[in-house]
Design an enzyme around this catalytic site. Structure first.
Site, PDB file in Angstrom:
ATOM      1  N   HIS A 104     102.154  63.193  23.587  1.00 55.58           N
ATOM      2  CA  HIS A 104     100.983  62.678  24.312  1.00 55.58           C
ATOM      3  C   HIS A 104     100.789  63.271  25.699  1.00 55.58           C
ATOM      4  O   HIS A 104     100.392  62.564  26.640  1.00 55.58           O
ATOM      5  CB  HIS A 104     101.053  61.157  24.416  1.00 55.58           C
ATOM      6  CG  HIS A 104     100.798  60.444  23.130  1.00 55.58           C
ATOM      7  ND1 HIS A 104     100.179  61.014  22.043  1.00 55.58           N
ATOM      8  CD2 HIS A 104     101.130  59.171  22.746  1.00 55.58           C
ATOM      9  CE1 HIS A 104     100.112  60.149  21.054  1.00 55.58           C
ATOM     10  NE2 HIS A 104     100.680  59.007  21.438  1.00 55.58           N
ATOM     11  N   HIS A 178      93.702  55.804  23.063  1.00 50.22           N
ATOM     12  CA  HIS A 178      94.791  55.122  22.379  1.00 50.22           C
ATOM     13  C   HIS A 178      94.608  53.599  22.388  1.00 50.22           C
ATOM     14  O   HIS A 178      95.574  52.845  22.574  1.00 50.22           O
ATOM     15  CB  HIS A 178      96.126  55.491  23.034  1.00 50.22           C
ATOM     16  CG  HIS A 178      97.284  55.489  22.091  1.00 50.22           C
ATOM     17  ND1 HIS A 178      97.695  54.387  21.416  1.00 50.22           N
ATOM     18  CD2 HIS A 178      98.128  56.483  21.696  1.00 50.22           C
ATOM     19  CE1 HIS A 178      98.732  54.672  20.661  1.00 50.22           C
ATOM     20  NE2 HIS A 178      99.020  55.941  20.808  1.00 50.22           N
ATOM     21  N   GLU A 312      93.239  57.197  16.307  1.00 52.73           N
ATOM     22  CA  GLU A 312      93.205  58.278  17.311  1.00 52.73           C
ATOM     23  C   GLU A 312      92.540  59.531  16.708  1.00 52.73           C
ATOM     24  O   GLU A 312      93.215  60.371  16.100  1.00 52.73           O
ATOM     25  CB  GLU A 312      94.616  58.577  17.799  1.00 52.73           C
ATOM     26  CG  GLU A 312      95.308  57.364  18.433  1.00 52.73           C
ATOM     27  CD  GLU A 312      96.821  57.457  18.385  1.00 52.73           C
ATOM     28  OE1 GLU A 312      97.384  58.427  18.939  1.00 52.73           O
ATOM     29  OE2 GLU A 312      97.439  56.550  17.797  1.00 52.73           O
TER      30      GLU A 312
HETATM   31  C1  G6D Z   1     104.955  55.613  18.727  1.00 52.75           C
HETATM   32  O1  G6D Z   1     104.933  57.033  16.814  1.00 52.75           O
HETATM   33  C2  G6D Z   1     104.113  56.227  17.633  1.00 52.75           C
HETATM   34  C3  G6D Z   1     103.023  57.062  18.205  1.00 52.75           C
HETATM   35  O2  G6D Z   1     102.170  57.544  17.173  1.00 52.75           O
HETATM   36  C4  G6D Z   1     102.229  56.241  19.199  1.00 52.75           C
HETATM   37  O3  G6D Z   1     101.195  57.018  19.739  1.00 52.75           O
HETATM   38  C5  G6D Z   1     103.152  55.755  20.285  1.00 52.75           C
HETATM   39  O4  G6D Z   1     104.167  54.958  19.722  1.00 52.75           O
HETATM   40  C6  G6D Z   1     102.434  54.894  21.300  1.00 52.75           C
HETATM   41  O5  G6D Z   1     105.693  56.618  19.355  1.00 52.75           O
END
Ligand code: G6D
Length: 348
Positions: A104, A178, A312
């Site tokens: 991210h 998100h 997303e």
């Molecule tokens: C966890 O695996 C999930 C991700 O896809 C998500 O974006 C994140 O939490 C907030 O890592």
């Protein structure tokens, strides 16, 4: 329609919270910090306006925000394997902020940046533009990047997010929001009974570290087939390997078939709320908050697993290391543009 503005004192900072309100009373609240959507008020079948996204009670908690609640995500949403990529014969190394990998956009990514904000209103919509300059080399990413995001709300209860970007160097970019949707209203129940539809016959296989293997799987005959609608809990009770890899749920990129005018839809039959998603993106990561940290103080209650559904919309960072995936490459001077609309409606 109107935009209300409030100054929020958070430790030694002063954030701004903008609330977009349409003529039906639907409202979307947004912070200049991370472009975070802190609340969305949407009507149920009786017209009761209730919050339909996860948000913190104490805004100081957005400084950490381990679940990225409501935030703009970038430069690259998702995971980049080994936090590295090759481009034009050069290796770029990014922060390893999740094990050996990069998640991210790193820290501080878009989700912890202060965006420059400008509210606007016209006959059709009310909204907020947010701009950010990300310097060349920030978190290891090449190119000076100028981002412009627009949140807008119409009187048809359509909430649109438009992302525009341009870089002075070849780079990688795929952005998303998100938010964790929960159509029950004020988080009165979890999302396991939400009925989800996805216009998708293929999804990306993950390994035990949630890194794409390079395989694209067919949904046929599995609990990944949402083409006719399916309750989210099917992924919780499933013993299919990919649901176990995701820790008893979904955390996968679905490629859209583009066979429908609607890419995704979510219905909560108890409240009668229906969320429709239409995007120009080639796919969506659907995350069912399987790993949501428990016990966080949210606006209405403490957090528990499966309390929110993330949709997303984005391209796939798997394209960095594998052929045949929706691309995140962005050429120098090329305009990045993408738009996703979330429309809130009700069923009888
Ligand atoms: C966890 O695996 C999930 C991700 O896809 C998500 O974006 C994140 O939490 C907030 O890592």
């Amino acid at each position: 329609m109107e935009v209300k503005t409030e100054v929020i004192d958070v430790q030694d900072q002063q954030w701004k919270e903008f609330t977009l309100v349409n003529d039906n009373g639907m409202a979307v609240s947004i912070l200049n910090f991370g472009g975070i959507i802190t609340k969305i008020l949407a009507p149920d079948r009786e017209g009761n306006l209730e919050n339909v996204v996860i948000g913190f009670d104490n805004y100081t908690d957005y400084l950490e925000n381990p679940g990225y609640f409501g935030a703009l995500i970038g430069r690259v949403a998702g995971r980049i394997e080994k936090a590295q990529f090759e481009m034009n014969g050069k290796t770029y190394t990014l922060p390893q902020n999740e094990g050996a990998h990069h998640l991210h956009g790193g820290e501080p990514g878009f989700h912890k940046s202060i965006w420059t904000t400008t509210p606007f209103e016209n006959n059709e919509e009310v909204g907020l533009t947010l701009t950010l300059h990300s310097k060349d080399g920030e978190n290891g990413y090449p190119g000076n990047l100028d981002m412009n995001v627009t949140y807008s709300l119409t009187n048809e209860n359509a909430f649109t997010i438009t992302y525009e970007g341009i870089s002075d160097h070849d780079t990688v970019l795929t952005t998303t929001n998100h938010s964790y949707f929960n159509l029950s209203g004020n988080l009165k129940s979890d999302i396991q009974d939400h009925e989800i539809s996805l216009d998708s016959s293929r999804f990306v296989e993950l390994d035990e570290e949630l890194i794409p293997t390079g395989n694209i799987l067919d949904v046929d005959g599995s609990v990944y087939d949402f083409r006719e609608g399916r309750p989210m809990k099917d992924g919780v009770t499933s013993d299919f390997k990919q649901n176990l890899v995701a820790n008893h749920g979904y955390d996968h990129y679905f490629l859209f078939d583009q066979d429908s005018s609607e890419n995704a839809a979510v219905i909560d039959h108890n409240s009668g709320r229906r969320l429709s998603v239409v995007t120009d993106q080639p796919g969506v990561v659907m995350y069912t908050s399987n790993n949501l940290p428990e016990g966080l103080a949210l606006r209405e209650r403490e957090s528990v697993r499966y309390l929110g559904l993330c949709l997303e919309t984005q391209a796939s960072p798997a394209s960095i290391h594998h052929e045949g995936f929706p691309s995140v490459w962005l050429n120098k001077g090329e305009k990045y543009f993408t738009k996703t609309t979330f429309t809130f409606d009700t069923i009888d």
